[in-house]
Design an enzyme around this catalytic site. Structure first.
Site, mmCIF file in Angstrom:
data_model
loop_
_atom_site.group_PDB
_atom_site.id
_atom_site.type_symbol
_atom_site.label_atom_id
_atom_site.label_comp_id
_atom_site.label_asym_id
_atom_site.label_seq_id
_atom_site.Cartn_x
_atom_site.Cartn_y
_atom_site.Cartn_z
ATOM 1 N N CYS A 52 13.378 10.217 8.392
ATOM 2 C CA CYS A 52 12.884 10.036 9.782
ATOM 3 C C CYS A 52 14.107 10.115 10.706
ATOM 4 C CB CYS A 52 12.268 8.803 10.161
ATOM 5 S SG CYS A 52 13.068 7.519 8.716
ATOM 6 N N GLY A 88 6.328 5.008 8.819
ATOM 7 C CA GLY A 88 5.563 6.147 9.054
ATOM 8 C C GLY A 88 5.496 6.789 10.194
ATOM 9 N N GLY A 118 1.721 4.361 13.749
ATOM 10 C CA GLY A 118 2.158 3.170 14.256
ATOM 11 C C GLY A 118 1.444 2.599 15.349
ATOM 12 N N LYS A 120 1.054 -1.079 -0.084
ATOM 13 C CA LYS A 120 0.146 0.088 0.053
ATOM 14 C C LYS A 120 0.830 1.308 0.010
ATOM 15 C CE LYS A 120 -2.017 3.025 2.048
ATOM 16 N NZ LYS A 120 -1.695 4.265 1.628
ATOM 17 N N GLU A 133 8.732 1.235 11.432
ATOM 18 C CA GLU A 133 9.814 2.010 11.302
ATOM 19 C C GLU A 133 9.019 3.471 11.528
ATOM 20 O OE1 GLU A 133 11.903 4.903 10.483
ATOM 21 O OE2 GLU A 133 12.447 3.859 8.479
ATOM 22 N N GLU A 168 8.741 15.642 16.241
ATOM 23 C CA GLU A 168 9.439 15.481 14.674
ATOM 24 C C GLU A 168 8.493 16.398 13.723
ATOM 25 O OE1 GLU A 168 8.447 11.685 12.562
ATOM 26 O OE2 GLU A 168 10.476 11.740 12.063
HETATM 27 P P1 ADP Z 1 2.140 11.044 6.920
HETATM 28 O O1 ADP Z 1 1.192 11.562 8.107
HETATM 29 O O2 ADP Z 1 3.366 11.639 7.070
HETATM 30 O O3 ADP Z 1 1.550 10.900 5.687
HETATM 31 P P2 ADP Z 1 1.406 8.431 7.817
HETATM 32 O O4 ADP Z 1 2.118 7.607 9.000
HETATM 33 O O5 ADP Z 1 -0.096 8.931 8.219
HETATM 34 O O6 ADP Z 1 2.538 9.520 7.614
HETATM 35 O O7 ADP Z 1 1.384 7.551 6.289
HETATM 36 C C1 ADP Z 1 2.263 6.484 6.169
HETATM 37 C C2 ADP Z 1 1.665 5.482 5.311
HETATM 38 O O8 ADP Z 1 0.697 4.843 6.129
HETATM 39 C C3 ADP Z 1 0.605 5.764 4.282
HETATM 40 O O9 ADP Z 1 0.740 4.928 3.294
HETATM 41 C C4 ADP Z 1 -0.804 6.232 4.693
HETATM 42 O O10 ADP Z 1 -1.491 5.933 3.805
HETATM 43 C C5 ADP Z 1 -0.960 4.962 5.662
HETATM 44 N N1 ADP Z 1 -1.593 5.161 6.925
HETATM 45 C C6 ADP Z 1 -2.068 6.289 7.513
HETATM 46 N N2 ADP Z 1 -2.908 6.158 8.578
HETATM 47 C C7 ADP Z 1 -3.013 4.658 8.458
HETATM 48 C C8 ADP Z 1 -4.043 3.825 9.258
HETATM 49 N N3 ADP Z 1 -4.743 4.249 10.135
HETATM 50 N N4 ADP Z 1 -4.054 2.384 8.940
HETATM 51 C C9 ADP Z 1 -3.168 1.932 7.975
HETATM 52 N N5 ADP Z 1 -2.297 2.732 7.352
HETATM 53 C C10 ADP Z 1 -2.143 4.124 7.560
#
Ligand code: ADP
Length: 498
Positions: free
Chosen positions: A300, A244, A249, A190, A266, A400
């Site tokens: 990161c 992310g 996380g 994804k 991570e 961050e």
């Molecule tokens: P940012 O806010 O910097 O975009 P995220 O951690 O939100 O960082 O995003 C990193 C990845 O995690 C992206 O692919 C995003 O679509 C996905 N993501 C964000 N929220 C969720 C969630 N609740 N469950 C699963 N994947 C998520």
């Protein structure tokens, strides 16, 4: 300006085609028919419309991955064949390296020099490194008891969900796919909604080089209440690998509890970059620049807290500010650009809000602190920004920011800096600049973080593990450690007793 002209855009034909989901070896629209836009951060223009995967699409992708795992040729092919496919993929990426670099720069904004000469070579080497591992996975025999023969098998985990961020879109895909495939898993990738393009182009090459259908599925879409969340919740997924934000996380750990799937994370960082009085100042200034402004600070492991010994503070700052003020900021496709746009409007808003917070907290802006005007006004640009007189307790030193914003914190003694370096909830990386080998090793051992750089910054290699202490996550990617993330150990007892 040596901006790549439209006619030279190697990714033009790819961009003009519909962007679908890769499920079971076929490119398909989302079941809902929905799409979303991905934009060029340098201009705010729409680059492409992307299929928006939802629950039904994740269900289909998990089924396809399960079928490929349990019944497809992937399961029975030799590890040498598996290795050859991964090598072929690396070769195919290399054959299209300029196209990939342009696509990455268009979608993410990063300078073309970085996508072409940093990201892409690392992507290719990561696949090659893990292709090598496919034939080297082994179990062991254990002489525990003379009445039994015991051996272990190292087996794939099964169906893996991989959720990646937008800062190094293709490189993060390589870090995830390389080891998962080498170990014989099948997967659903994804990509981040802001930067789906290179993963989709990678999907085309995955099909071309001959990976069996369903081994790699790619479902584009969003996180919460969308493809990401459905993947994490899915009872048919055996493991989630995530890179992310820290808060995402945490959400993922909770959401994965249904079937207690394996999770590796991570997450963020707030790395201390420590310059001792005896350091090579010019090298450390370059290191500080690389530490905070590489990839527009969207890293990161960025060295976002710069600790300077008071005795060298003023000399160091004069040199640092001079360099930062003279960085060439512009569109990523301009080969002279040293710092490009942030990935999205949301990120610019977040960064600007932290710049306001830093000022309110009493830190002093000595460089940047604003968005550039003129030609750059329509893109998502933030000037390289440096705060002086920062206290480690301030929010700009603890949270961050994920942008080109540096917090400079003076210190007097080794003890003081050693304590402050660890005063953070994160623990991804850190750096020390000194000519004193004893001090270097002492600090390297003292700092609670997964990577320490001594007299360097942002050194990476697919063979060297990377990951976090504390709230920067768990599990180690890269190196042989990633093999642990993508395999299960089974012990087999054979009764030898008469
Ligand atoms: P940012 O806010 O910097 O975009 P995220 O951690 O939100 O960082 O995003 C990193 C990845 O995690 C992206 O692919 C995003 O679509 C996905 N993501 C964000 N929220 C969720 C969630 N609740 N469950 C699963 N994947 C998520």
């Amino acid at each position: 300006m040596a901006v790549v002209q439209e006619k030279e855009l190697l990714c033009k034909s790819f961009l003009s085609q519909p962007k679908k989901l890769l499920i079971g070896g076929n490119w398909v629209d989302a079941e809902s028919g929905k799409t979303f836009e991905t934009r060029n951060p340098a201009t705010d223009e729409v680059l492409a419309k992307i299929a928006e995967g939802g629950k039904a699409d994740i269900d289909k992708a998990v089924q396809a991955a399960r079928k490929a795992y349990e019944h497809g040729p992937w399961r029975t092919m030799s590890t040498a064949q598996r290795a050859r496919l991964i090598y072929k993929l690396a070769d195919a990426i290399e054959a299209h390296i300029d196209e990939f670099a342009q696509l990455e720069t268009l979608d993410n904004g990063k300078p073309i020099k970085e996508s072409r000469y940093v990201d892409l070579p690392q992507v290719i080497e990561t696949f090659r490194y893990y292709a090598g591992w496919a034939t080297k996975l082994e179990g062991e025999t254990i002489n525990a008891n003379a009445n039994f023969f015991n051996y272990t098998l190292r087996e794939p985990i099964g169906v893996v969900g991989q959720i990646i961020p937008w800062n190094f879109p293709l490189l993060m895909a390589a870090w995830k796919l390389g080891p998962a495939l080498a170990c014989g898993n099948t997967l659903i990738l994804k990509p981040a909604e802001q930067t789906p393009l290179t993963a989709l182009r990678l999907g085309e090459l995955i099909c071309e080089v001959g990976f069996p259908e369903g081994v790699v599925n790619i479902v584009t879409g969003f996180g919460p209440d969308s493809a990401g969340e459905f993947l994490v919740n899915h009872m048919g997924v055996d493991k989630i690998a995530f890179t992310g934000e820290e808060n995402t996380g945490r959400t993922i750990v909770k959401a994965s509890a249904g079937n207690l799937k394996r999770v590796s994370l991570e997450l963020g960082g707030k790395a201390p970059n420590i310059v001792l009085a005896d350091a090579d100042i010019d090298a450390a200034v370059k290191g500080a620049m690389l530490g905070i402004f590489f990839n527009q600070g969207q890293v990161c492991c960025a060295g976002s807290r710069l600790f300077l010994d008071k005795s060298i503070h003023d000399e160091f700052m004069t040199k640092l500010i001079d360099r930062a003020k003279n960085m060439r900021q512009g569109p990523g496709l301009d080969e002279k650009t040293q710092i490009g746009p942030q990935v999205s409007k949301e990120q610019v808003e977040r960064i600007m809000s932290y710049i306001a917070i830093g000022q309110k907290e009493g830190a002093k802006i000595v460089c940047g602190g604003e968005q550039p005007g003129g030609d750059l006004a329509k893109g998502y640009f933030v000037k390289p920004t440096i705060f002086e007189g920062v206290n480690n307790d301030m929010r700009i030193a603890q949270e961050e920011i994920f942008g080109p914003v540096l917090s400079v914190i003076p210190f007097k003694t080794m003890e003081e800096v050693a304590e402050q370096a660890n005063k953070t909830t994160f623990g991804l990386s850190g750096a020390v600049w000194t000519k004193d080998i004893k001090k270097a090793h002492k600090l390297a051992s003292h700092i609670k973080a997964g990577t320490i750089w001594v007299n360097c910054f942002n050194a990476f290699d697919p063979a060297v593990p990377f990951g976090g202490y504390k709230m920067s996550g768990y599990g180690r990617e890269l190196g042989k450690h990633s093999i642990e993330l993508y395999t299960n150990i089974k012990s087999v007892w054979v009764n030898l007793a008469e």
